[in-house]
Design an enzyme around this catalytic site. Sequence first.
Site, PDB file in Angstrom:
ATOM      1  N   ARG A 117       0.854  -1.187   0.000  1.00 57.95           N
ATOM      2  CA  ARG A 117       0.000   0.000   0.000  1.00 57.95           C
ATOM      3  C   ARG A 117       0.891   1.238   0.000  1.00 57.95           C
ATOM      4  O   ARG A 117       1.961   1.248   0.643  1.00 57.95           O
ATOM      5  CB  ARG A 117      -0.904   0.058   1.246  1.00 57.95           C
ATOM      6  CG  ARG A 117      -2.156  -0.774   1.169  1.00 57.95           C
ATOM      7  CD  ARG A 117      -3.155  -0.258   0.123  1.00 57.95           C
ATOM      8  NE  ARG A 117      -4.364  -1.069   0.036  1.00 57.95           N
ATOM      9  CZ  ARG A 117      -4.578  -2.046  -0.854  1.00 57.95           C
ATOM     10  NH1 ARG A 117      -3.646  -2.358  -1.741  1.00 57.95           N
ATOM     11  NH2 ARG A 117      -5.720  -2.691  -0.876  1.00 57.95           N
TER      12      ARG A 117
ATOM     13  N   HIS B 262      -1.099   0.122  -9.883  1.00 54.64           N
ATOM     14  CA  HIS B 262      -1.885  -0.779  -9.015  1.00 54.64           C
ATOM     15  C   HIS B 262      -2.370  -2.001  -9.803  1.00 54.64           C
ATOM     16  O   HIS B 262      -3.570  -2.299  -9.847  1.00 54.64           O
ATOM     17  CB  HIS B 262      -3.070  -0.035  -8.382  1.00 54.64           C
ATOM     18  CG  HIS B 262      -3.547  -0.717  -7.119  1.00 54.64           C
ATOM     19  ND1 HIS B 262      -3.975  -0.022  -6.008  1.00 54.64           N
ATOM     20  CD2 HIS B 262      -3.649  -2.036  -6.792  1.00 54.64           C
ATOM     21  CE1 HIS B 262      -4.343  -0.886  -5.061  1.00 54.64           C
ATOM     22  NE2 HIS B 262      -4.151  -2.114  -5.528  1.00 54.64           N
TER      23      HIS B 262
HETATM   24  P1  NAP Z   1      -2.299 -10.904   5.075  1.00 51.26           P
HETATM   25  O1  NAP Z   1      -2.399 -12.355   4.764  1.00 51.26           O
HETATM   26  O2  NAP Z   1      -3.244 -10.297   6.049  1.00 51.26           O
HETATM   27  O3  NAP Z   1      -0.793 -10.653   5.559  1.00 51.26           O
HETATM   28  C1  NAP Z   1      -0.379  -9.463   6.127  1.00 51.26           C
HETATM   29  C2  NAP Z   1       1.011  -9.648   6.687  1.00 51.26           C
HETATM   30  O4  NAP Z   1       1.439  -8.391   7.216  1.00 51.26           O
HETATM   31  C3  NAP Z   1       1.056 -10.659   7.847  1.00 51.26           C
HETATM   32  O5  NAP Z   1       2.243 -11.397   7.800  1.00 51.26           O
HETATM   33  C4  NAP Z   1       1.055  -9.750   9.081  1.00 51.26           C
HETATM   34  O6  NAP Z   1       1.679 -10.293  10.224  1.00 51.26           O
HETATM   35  C5  NAP Z   1       1.871  -8.597   8.565  1.00 51.26           C
HETATM   36  N1  NAP Z   1       1.628  -7.396   9.382  1.00 51.26           N
HETATM   37  C6  NAP Z   1       0.475  -6.738   9.596  1.00 51.26           C
HETATM   38  N2  NAP Z   1       0.668  -5.707  10.436  1.00 51.26           N
HETATM   39  C7  NAP Z   1       1.980  -5.718  10.765  1.00 51.26           C
HETATM   40  C8  NAP Z   1       2.805  -4.929  11.607  1.00 51.26           C
HETATM   41  N3  NAP Z   1       2.292  -3.889  12.294  1.00 51.26           N
HETATM   42  N4  NAP Z   1       4.106  -5.228  11.699  1.00 51.26           N
HETATM   43  C9  NAP Z   1       4.620  -6.283  11.029  1.00 51.26           C
HETATM   44  N5  NAP Z   1       3.906  -7.089  10.212  1.00 51.26           N
HETATM   45  C10 NAP Z   1       2.598  -6.799  10.092  1.00 51.26           C
HETATM   46  O7  NAP Z   1      -2.421 -10.022   3.754  1.00 51.26           O
HETATM   47  P2  NAP Z   1      -2.111 -10.461   2.246  1.00 51.26           P
HETATM   48  O8  NAP Z   1      -3.261 -11.172   1.673  1.00 51.26           O
HETATM   49  O9  NAP Z   1      -0.769 -11.108   2.216  1.00 51.26           O
HETATM   50  O10 NAP Z   1      -2.030  -9.013   1.556  1.00 51.26           O
HETATM   51  C11 NAP Z   1      -1.100  -8.043   1.999  1.00 51.26           C
HETATM   52  C12 NAP Z   1      -1.433  -6.696   1.379  1.00 51.26           C
HETATM   53  O11 NAP Z   1      -1.102  -6.687  -0.012  1.00 51.26           O
HETATM   54  C13 NAP Z   1      -2.915  -6.320   1.382  1.00 51.26           C
HETATM   55  O12 NAP Z   1      -3.326  -5.819   2.638  1.00 51.26           O
HETATM   56  C14 NAP Z   1      -2.970  -5.257   0.315  1.00 51.26           C
HETATM   57  O13 NAP Z   1      -2.695  -3.992   0.906  1.00 51.26           O
HETATM   58  C15 NAP Z   1      -1.822  -5.628  -0.629  1.00 51.26           C
HETATM   59  N6  NAP Z   1      -2.282  -6.075  -1.966  1.00 51.26           N
HETATM   60  C16 NAP Z   1      -1.924  -5.335  -3.055  1.00 51.26           C
HETATM   61  C17 NAP Z   1      -2.307  -5.747  -4.311  1.00 51.26           C
HETATM   62  C18 NAP Z   1      -1.881  -4.973  -5.533  1.00 51.26           C
HETATM   63  O14 NAP Z   1      -2.345  -5.252  -6.625  1.00 51.26           O
HETATM   64  N7  NAP Z   1      -0.976  -4.040  -5.405  1.00 51.26           N
HETATM   65  C19 NAP Z   1      -3.086  -6.910  -4.485  1.00 51.26           C
HETATM   66  C20 NAP Z   1      -3.421  -7.630  -3.348  1.00 51.26           C
HETATM   67  C21 NAP Z   1      -3.016  -7.216  -2.091  1.00 51.26           C
HETATM   68  P3  NAP Z   1       1.120 -11.603  10.947  1.00 51.26           P
HETATM   69  O15 NAP Z   1       1.455 -12.740   9.986  1.00 51.26           O
HETATM   70  O16 NAP Z   1       1.885 -11.670  12.193  1.00 51.26           O
HETATM   71  O17 NAP Z   1      -0.348 -11.414  11.119  1.00 51.26           O
END
Ligand code: NAP
Length: 311
Positions: free
Chosen positions: A226, A274
């Site tokens: 993000r 994006h």
């Molecule tokens: P997810 O499964 O919820 O994983 C989030 C990760 O971030 C987890 O490992 C979490 O830790 C970690 N995290 C959250 N808060 C944190 C903090 N304060 N300090 C350290 N680590 C932290 O999410 P996801 O499905 O992988 O997606 C991640 C992000 O990618 C989405 O939220 C979105 O913003 C982005 N995204 C972008 C696109 C694009 O096209 N650009 C597409 C899809 C997604 P824990 O494992 O300990 O919970």
Amino acid sequence: MINVLFSARAAQWPVYRTPLESAFDRKGLDVNLIDHTDAPETIDYLVYAPARDDDDLSVYTNLKLIQSLWAGPDRLLKNKTLTQPMARMVDPGMTQGMVDYVFGHIMRHHLEVDRFANAKPGEWLMDWAPPLPADRTVAILGIGALGMACARVAHDYGFKVIGWSRTQKEGTPFACYAGEDGLKNTLAKADIIVTLLPNTPATEGLINADTIAQMKDGAAIINPGRGQLIDDDALLAALDKGKISGATLDVFHTEPLPEQHPYWHHPNVLVTPHVASETRAVTAADVVAENIARVEQGQEALYLIDPALKY
Ligand code: NAP
């Protein structure tokens, strides 16, 4: 009969309708799938990728679950009328797309493609060969659904990989850290840093002047997470000084990224609009059906968003 309302941009209805109906059939779910309703109180599940941010969700008084079609929950959580449980999308198709994007751009920075792309005609830069992957460290900040898949592929290819997340991960074939000290450790070692964190109060501005100072000179940054994760002024200053050698940025504080934004004009920044990855209807439909089946059987839905953690 289970009433499922598909609420997204009109163009998405024909894309999702058949995959969802097929997935519900495969799960043996008796679903009435609709794309509009005059009786919101009858809706059991919302399949949701809102066309607007100010939907009144309070009209769905009997909703059991909102199943988002998006991985990132930040936009949805801004809706003040949201009280129902909501699951984010974890879709194998989206994960594969993100692995493609991240690995492709890791390789671009690893091979230092820009060195040649920016060379002047006749500039024969033959006295440089890229190090091997085992000599490069890739840090993945955020070892969730997407980050873990990217980290595994980079590790299997031969890069040294470090993962960092809020909670400590165990049993991974690469080193993982958590917490502030863990971040320091991770940043100090990484040649290529990938940010796959959600946008939350705890992650906002995580890449800032202080954390950039902890990075290796010449590190590269890839951000498909993000825009809010990065303090843009700090990153631009670090790019100007060469502290950061290059950045691939897919997400921004303001999207579309305004034409006059310095990122567009910086020779060491690649802007992508994006497009890192998106939910794919066919694979996501099975996730929707699985979650509805779970809730119907009295189980907890998968991938529930924690309102306190904001992801
Ligand atoms: P997810 O499964 O919820 O994983 C989030 C990760 O971030 C987890 O490992 C979490 O830790 C970690 N995290 C959250 N808060 C944190 C903090 N304060 N300090 C350290 N680590 C932290 O999410 P996801 O499905 O992988 O997606 C991640 C992000 O990618 C989405 O939220 C979105 O913003 C982005 N995204 C972008 C696109 C694009 O096209 N650009 C597409 C899809 C997604 P824990 O494992 O300990 O919970």
